[in-house]
Design a protein around this motif. Structure first.
Motif, PDB file in Angstrom:
ATOM      1  N   VAL A 129       0.862  -1.185   0.000  1.00  0.00           N
ATOM      2  CA  VAL A 129       0.000   0.000   0.000  1.00  0.00           C
ATOM      3  C   VAL A 129       0.894   1.228   0.000  1.00  0.00           C
ATOM      4  O   VAL A 129       1.944   1.230   0.633  1.00  0.00           O
ATOM      5  CB  VAL A 129      -0.906   0.034   1.262  1.00  0.00           C
ATOM      6  N   PHE A 130       0.487   2.268  -0.750  1.00  0.00           N
ATOM      7  CA  PHE A 130       1.156   3.556  -0.603  1.00  0.00           C
ATOM      8  C   PHE A 130       0.124   4.658  -0.523  1.00  0.00           C
ATOM      9  O   PHE A 130      -0.983   4.530  -1.043  1.00  0.00           O
ATOM     10  CB  PHE A 130       2.195   3.800  -1.708  1.00  0.00           C
ATOM     11  N   VAL A 131       0.473   5.728   0.176  1.00  0.00           N
ATOM     12  CA  VAL A 131      -0.427   6.867   0.356  1.00  0.00           C
ATOM     13  C   VAL A 131       0.158   8.041  -0.400  1.00  0.00           C
ATOM     14  O   VAL A 131       1.286   8.469  -0.144  1.00  0.00           O
ATOM     15  CB  VAL A 131      -0.593   7.220   1.855  1.00  0.00           C
ATOM     16  N   TRP A 132      -0.644   8.547  -1.344  1.00  0.00           N
ATOM     17  CA  TRP A 132      -0.234   9.679  -2.184  1.00  0.00           C
ATOM     18  C   TRP A 132      -1.371  10.688  -2.189  1.00  0.00           C
ATOM     19  O   TRP A 132      -2.513  10.337  -2.465  1.00  0.00           O
ATOM     20  CB  TRP A 132       0.086   9.189  -3.588  1.00  0.00           C
ATOM     21  N   ASN A 133      -1.068  11.933  -1.872  1.00  0.00           N
ATOM     22  CA  ASN A 133      -2.079  13.002  -1.801  1.00  0.00           C
ATOM     23  C   ASN A 133      -3.256  12.612  -0.913  1.00  0.00           C
ATOM     24  O   ASN A 133      -4.413  12.783  -1.289  1.00  0.00           O
ATOM     25  CB  ASN A 133      -2.585  13.371  -3.194  1.00  0.00           C
ATOM     26  N   ARG A 134      -2.949  12.036   0.244  1.00  0.00           N
ATOM     27  CA  ARG A 134      -3.929  11.639   1.252  1.00  0.00           C
ATOM     28  C   ARG A 134      -4.774  10.433   0.847  1.00  0.00           C
ATOM     29  O   ARG A 134      -5.653  10.020   1.587  1.00  0.00           O
ATOM     30  CB  ARG A 134      -4.856  12.801   1.623  1.00  0.00           C
ATOM     31  N   PHE A 135      -4.550   9.838  -0.322  1.00  0.00           N
ATOM     32  CA  PHE A 135      -5.344   8.701  -0.775  1.00  0.00           C
ATOM     33  C   PHE A 135      -4.514   7.425  -0.726  1.00  0.00           C
ATOM     34  O   PHE A 135      -3.363   7.401  -1.157  1.00  0.00           O
ATOM     35  CB  PHE A 135      -5.865   8.913  -2.196  1.00  0.00           C
ATOM     36  N   GLU A 136      -5.135   6.375  -0.211  1.00  0.00           N
ATOM     37  CA  GLU A 136      -4.475   5.081  -0.122  1.00  0.00           C
ATOM     38  C   GLU A 136      -4.620   4.333  -1.447  1.00  0.00           C
ATOM     39  O   GLU A 136      -5.712   4.204  -1.985  1.00  0.00           O
ATOM     40  CB  GLU A 136      -5.113   4.270   1.003  1.00  0.00           C
ATOM     41  N   HIS A 137      -3.508   3.861  -1.963  1.00  0.00           N
ATOM     42  CA  HIS A 137      -3.469   3.085  -3.202  1.00  0.00           C
ATOM     43  C   HIS A 137      -3.051   1.657  -2.842  1.00  0.00           C
ATOM     44  O   HIS A 137      -1.954   1.446  -2.307  1.00  0.00           O
ATOM     45  CB  HIS A 137      -2.467   3.679  -4.188  1.00  0.00           C
ATOM     46  N   THR A 138      -3.911   0.705  -3.132  1.00  0.00           N
ATOM     47  CA  THR A 138      -3.638  -0.696  -2.832  1.00  0.00           C
ATOM     48  C   THR A 138      -2.947  -1.345  -4.016  1.00  0.00           C
ATOM     49  O   THR A 138      -3.420  -1.252  -5.156  1.00  0.00           O
ATOM     50  CB  THR A 138      -4.954  -1.440  -2.520  1.00  0.00           C
ATOM     51  N   ILE A 139      -1.840  -2.001  -3.742  1.00  0.00           N
ATOM     52  CA  ILE A 139      -1.073  -2.648  -4.799  1.00  0.00           C
ATOM     53  C   ILE A 139      -1.718  -3.983  -5.132  1.00  0.00           C
ATOM     54  O   ILE A 139      -2.037  -4.777  -4.250  1.00  0.00           O
ATOM     55  CB  ILE A 139       0.400  -2.808  -4.371  1.00  0.00           C
ATOM     56  N   ILE A 140      -1.923  -4.187  -6.421  1.00  0.00           N
ATOM     57  CA  ILE A 140      -2.600  -5.372  -6.935  1.00  0.00           C
ATOM     58  C   ILE A 140      -1.561  -6.292  -7.572  1.00  0.00           C
ATOM     59  O   ILE A 140      -0.737  -5.842  -8.366  1.00  0.00           O
ATOM     60  CB  ILE A 140      -3.661  -4.954  -7.985  1.00  0.00           C
ATOM     61  N   GLY A 141      -1.626  -7.561  -7.255  1.00  0.00           N
ATOM     62  CA  GLY A 141      -0.683  -8.510  -7.847  1.00  0.00           C
ATOM     63  C   GLY A 141       0.685  -8.430  -7.201  1.00  0.00           C
ATOM     64  O   GLY A 141       0.866  -7.862  -6.121  1.00  0.00           O
ATOM     65  N   GLN A 142       1.656  -8.972  -7.896  1.00  0.00           N
ATOM     66  CA  GLN A 142       3.025  -9.053  -7.375  1.00  0.00           C
ATOM     67  C   GLN A 142       3.853  -7.868  -7.869  1.00  0.00           C
ATOM     68  O   GLN A 142       4.042  -7.707  -9.065  1.00  0.00           O
ATOM     69  CB  GLN A 142       3.676 -10.361  -7.833  1.00  0.00           C
ATOM     70  N   PRO A 143       4.366  -7.024  -6.959  1.00  0.00           N
ATOM     71  CA  PRO A 143       5.241  -5.929  -7.390  1.00  0.00           C
ATOM     72  C   PRO A 143       6.565  -6.482  -7.922  1.00  0.00           C
ATOM     73  O   PRO A 143       7.021  -7.540  -7.480  1.00  0.00           O
ATOM     74  CB  PRO A 143       5.457  -5.109  -6.118  1.00  0.00           C
ATOM     75  N   GLN A 144       7.154  -5.779  -8.866  1.00  0.00           N
ATOM     76  CA  GLN A 144       8.413  -6.206  -9.480  1.00  0.00           C
ATOM     77  C   GLN A 144       9.550  -5.309  -9.004  1.00  0.00           C
ATOM     78  O   GLN A 144       9.524  -4.103  -9.239  1.00  0.00           O
ATOM     79  CB  GLN A 144       8.311  -6.142 -11.003  1.00  0.00           C
ATOM     80  N   ALA A 145      10.537  -5.904  -8.352  1.00  0.00           N
ATOM     81  CA  ALA A 145      11.686  -5.155  -7.852  1.00  0.00           C
ATOM     82  C   ALA A 145      12.773  -5.098  -8.915  1.00  0.00           C
ATOM     83  O   ALA A 145      13.067  -6.090  -9.569  1.00  0.00           O
ATOM     84  CB  ALA A 145      12.244  -5.803  -6.592  1.00  0.00           C
ATOM     85  N   VAL A 146      13.346  -3.916  -9.083  1.00  0.00           N
ATOM     86  CA  VAL A 146      14.448  -3.706 -10.022  1.00  0.00           C
ATOM     87  C   VAL A 146      15.504  -2.887  -9.291  1.00  0.00           C
ATOM     88  O   VAL A 146      15.179  -1.903  -8.631  1.00  0.00           O
ATOM     89  CB  VAL A 146      13.976  -2.930 -11.272  1.00  0.00           C
ATOM     90  N   PHE A 147      16.741  -3.299  -9.416  1.00  0.00           N
ATOM     91  CA  PHE A 147      17.838  -2.538  -8.834  1.00  0.00           C
ATOM     92  C   PHE A 147      18.700  -2.022  -9.971  1.00  0.00           C
ATOM     93  O   PHE A 147      19.099  -2.788 -10.848  1.00  0.00           O
ATOM     94  CB  PHE A 147      18.676  -3.404  -7.888  1.00  0.00           C
ATOM     95  N   THR A 148      18.950  -0.731  -9.962  1.00  0.00           N
ATOM     96  CA  THR A 148      19.813  -0.139 -10.981  1.00  0.00           C
ATOM     97  C   THR A 148      21.051   0.407 -10.304  1.00  0.00           C
ATOM     98  O   THR A 148      21.011   0.817  -9.142  1.00  0.00           O
ATOM     99  CB  THR A 148      19.101   0.976 -11.763  1.00  0.00           C
TER     100      THR A 148
END
Length: 89
Positions: free
Chosen positions: A21-40
């Motif tokens: 979950v992340f909160v942006w502009n006071r609104f909660e955004h629920t992450i759907i599915g599997q997040p993909q991690a990338v390291f640069t």
């Protein structure tokens, strides 16, 4: 074309350490599915004197605010917190 946001956000992590979950502009955004991690890797000479980190942790996630249409976002973890980097739409 992605929309550059570059705004600080609060991120809640799952038990596995993935963003859920992340909160942006006071609104909660629920992450759907599997997040993909990338390291640069940043060349140390490009950021000489500005940071001790040369690896950038980036997470590409699909998220939805309430029942709205989902969007793809890039979340970046910096040394001092999380940043919503891009909105891919």
């Amino acid at each position: 074309m992605p929309l550059v946001i570059d705004a600080r956000v609060d991120v809640e992590l799952s038990a596995d350490g993935d963003p859920c979950v992340f909160v942006w502009n006071r609104f909660e955004h629920t992450i759907i599915g599997q997040p993909q991690a990338v390291f640069t890797r940043t060349s140390w000479w490009e950021n000489a004197g500005t940071s001790t980190r040369i690896d950038t942790e980036l997470w590409r996630v699909d998220a939805s605010r309430g029942g709205e249409e989902q969007h793809r976002y890039d979340l970046r973890r910096d040394a001092d917190g999380w940043v919503l980097a891009l909105d891919w739409g």
